[in-house]
Design a protein around this motif. Structure first.
Motif, PDB file in Angstrom:
ATOM      1  N   PHE A 188      -3.736   5.604 -19.195  1.00 15.20           N
ATOM      2  CA  PHE A 188      -2.409   5.059 -18.923  1.00 15.20           C
ATOM      3  C   PHE A 188      -2.436   4.209 -17.654  1.00 15.20           C
ATOM      4  O   PHE A 188      -1.911   3.097 -17.630  1.00 15.20           O
ATOM      5  N   ILE A 189      -3.065   4.717 -16.608  1.00 13.72           N
ATOM      6  CA  ILE A 189      -3.132   3.974 -15.350  1.00 13.72           C
ATOM      7  C   ILE A 189      -3.881   2.658 -15.554  1.00 13.72           C
ATOM      8  O   ILE A 189      -3.465   1.612 -15.063  1.00 13.72           O
ATOM      9  N   GLN A 190      -4.969   2.704 -16.308  1.00 12.96           N
ATOM     10  CA  GLN A 190      -5.755   1.495 -16.527  1.00 12.96           C
ATOM     11  C   GLN A 190      -5.035   0.466 -17.383  1.00 12.96           C
ATOM     12  O   GLN A 190      -5.200  -0.733 -17.180  1.00 12.96           O
ATOM     13  N   SER A 191      -4.235   0.924 -18.331  1.00  9.69           N
ATOM     14  CA  SER A 191      -3.602  -0.011 -19.256  1.00  9.69           C
ATOM     15  C   SER A 191      -2.119  -0.239 -18.982  1.00  9.69           C
ATOM     16  O   SER A 191      -1.482  -1.034 -19.673  1.00  9.69           O
ATOM     17  N   SER A 192      -1.575   0.424 -17.998  1.00  8.84           N
ATOM     18  CA  SER A 192      -0.143   0.330 -17.728  1.00  8.84           C
ATOM     19  C   SER A 192       0.257  -1.060 -17.257  1.00  8.84           C
ATOM     20  O   SER A 192      -0.271  -1.574 -16.270  1.00  8.84           O
ATOM     21  N   ALA A 195       0.820  -1.220   0.000  1.00  6.86           N
ATOM     22  CA  ALA A 195       0.000   0.000   0.000  1.00  6.86           C
ATOM     23  C   ALA A 195       0.850   1.264   0.000  1.00  6.86           C
ATOM     24  O   ALA A 195       0.526   2.233  -0.699  1.00  6.86           O
ATOM     25  N   LYS A 196       1.943   1.279   0.753  1.00  6.19           N
ATOM     26  CA  LYS A 196       2.795   2.465   0.834  1.00  6.19           C
ATOM     27  C   LYS A 196       3.401   2.778  -0.537  1.00  6.19           C
ATOM     28  O   LYS A 196       3.398   3.920  -0.976  1.00  6.19           O
ATOM     29  N   PHE A 197       3.889   1.757  -1.208  1.00  8.63           N
ATOM     30  CA  PHE A 197       4.473   1.945  -2.534  1.00  8.63           C
ATOM     31  C   PHE A 197       3.397   2.333  -3.546  1.00  8.63           C
ATOM     32  O   PHE A 197       3.589   3.242  -4.353  1.00  8.63           O
ATOM     33  N   HIS A 198       2.254   1.655  -3.482  1.00 15.50           N
ATOM     34  CA  HIS A 198       1.161   1.928  -4.420  1.00 15.50           C
ATOM     35  C   HIS A 198       0.719   3.381  -4.316  1.00 15.50           C
ATOM     36  O   HIS A 198       0.602   4.078  -5.331  1.00 15.50           O
ATOM     37  N   GLU A 199       0.479   3.859  -3.102  1.00 13.59           N
ATOM     38  CA  GLU A 199       0.055   5.250  -2.919  1.00 13.59           C
ATOM     39  C   GLU A 199       1.153   6.203  -3.404  1.00 13.59           C
ATOM     40  O   GLU A 199       0.881   7.220  -4.034  1.00 13.59           O
ATOM     41  N   GLY A 200       2.406   5.849  -3.138  1.00 14.79           N
ATOM     42  CA  GLY A 200       3.516   6.678  -3.606  1.00 14.79           C
ATOM     43  C   GLY A 200       3.564   6.771  -5.119  1.00 14.79           C
ATOM     44  O   GLY A 200       3.799   7.847  -5.679  1.00 14.79           O
ATOM     45  N   MET A 205      -7.120  -2.654 -10.488  1.00 17.39           N
ATOM     46  CA  MET A 205      -7.542  -1.510 -11.290  1.00 17.39           C
ATOM     47  C   MET A 205      -8.424  -0.556 -10.499  1.00 17.39           C
ATOM     48  O   MET A 205      -8.253   0.657 -10.564  1.00 17.39           O
ATOM     49  N   ASP A 206      -9.379  -1.092  -9.760  1.00 17.19           N
ATOM     50  CA  ASP A 206     -10.267  -0.232  -8.981  1.00 17.19           C
ATOM     51  C   ASP A 206      -9.480   0.599  -7.969  1.00 17.19           C
ATOM     52  O   ASP A 206      -9.801   1.766  -7.724  1.00 17.19           O
ATOM     53  N   ASP A 207      -8.451  -0.006  -7.389  1.00 13.74           N
ATOM     54  CA  ASP A 207      -7.616   0.726  -6.435  1.00 13.74           C
ATOM     55  C   ASP A 207      -6.816   1.826  -7.136  1.00 13.74           C
ATOM     56  O   ASP A 207      -6.672   2.930  -6.600  1.00 13.74           O
ATOM     57  N   ASN A 208      -6.296   1.520  -8.322  1.00 12.31           N
ATOM     58  CA  ASN A 208      -5.571   2.540  -9.097  1.00 12.31           C
ATOM     59  C   ASN A 208      -6.479   3.737  -9.384  1.00 12.31           C
ATOM     60  O   ASN A 208      -6.086   4.888  -9.199  1.00 12.31           O
ATOM     61  N   ILE A 209      -7.688   3.447  -9.836  1.00 19.91           N
ATOM     62  CA  ILE A 209      -8.621   4.510 -10.207  1.00 19.91           C
ATOM     63  C   ILE A 209      -9.018   5.334  -8.984  1.00 19.91           C
ATOM     64  O   ILE A 209      -9.040   6.565  -9.035  1.00 19.91           O
ATOM     65  N   VAL A 234       3.045  -1.598 -15.961  1.00 17.55           N
ATOM     66  CA  VAL A 234       3.755  -1.335 -14.717  1.00 17.55           C
ATOM     67  C   VAL A 234       2.801  -1.328 -13.529  1.00 17.55           C
ATOM     68  O   VAL A 234       3.100  -1.860 -12.464  1.00 17.55           O
ATOM     69  N   LEU A 235       1.628  -0.724 -13.703  1.00 21.24           N
ATOM     70  CA  LEU A 235       0.671  -0.630 -12.599  1.00 21.24           C
ATOM     71  C   LEU A 235      -0.291  -1.819 -12.545  1.00 21.24           C
ATOM     72  O   LEU A 235      -1.131  -1.889 -11.662  1.00 21.24           O
TER      73      LEU A 235
END
Length: 151
Positions: free
Chosen positions: A58-62, A27-32, A70-74, A64-65
């Motif tokens: 980009f976030i949805q298709s990356s 979570a720490k890395f993801h939020e960063g 996906m829901d967390d990224n968004i 790297v991410l």
């Protein structure tokens, strides 16, 4: 400089980032990472609707991410975009604090800077404001910007 290096080494940098991000799935890395994405997107002070759509795409298709849900990224992107739209200076300060939580792990720190640079280059235009933002991220993590060809 940074732009030339990025153009020549984009594929290798992307593969390295893909390999590294999976190691720091927390979570720490993801939020960063998402805070860094927002900082890079809003580096010039504003993200027009087209840029925002492109960044969300980009976030949805990356690749790297893709290690994160996906829901967390968004949800994280929307959180950070709202902060930046409300007050860029405060959001920058808060983003650097969240990014800085990864400082203790040198590998995570380097990966975070690499991902931020890849995100900034999503539009194939790594401009001076993005170089400045990436430099600030590197310094917040205790890294030398020259290591990423930013200086």
């Amino acid at each position: 400089m940074a732009l030339e290096w990025l153009k020549t080494n984009f594929a290798a940098a992307k593969k390295a980032a893909l390999d590294e991000v999976g190691k720091f799935k927390n979570a720490k890395f993801h939020e960063g990472v998402i805070a860094a994405c927002a900082k890079m997107a809003y580096a010039d002070g504003i993200v027009d609707p087209k840029e925002k759509i492109k960044m969300m795409g980009f976030i949805q298709s990356s690749d790297v991410l893709s290690v994160f849900k996906m829901d967390d990224n968004i949800a994280l992107w929307k959180k950070w975009a709202a902060k930046y739209e409300n007050d860029k200076d405060f959001a920058d300060m808060e983003a650097l604090q969240v990014i800085g939580k990864n400082k203790a792990d040198a590998g995570a720190s380097r990966t975070l800077v690499r991902v931020a640079i890849l995100v900034a280059n999503a539009d194939q235009n790594f401009d001076a404001s993005e170089i400045k933002a990436a430099t600030e991220i590197a310094r917040e993590l205790g890294l030398d910007p020259a290591e990423f060809n930013l200086a």
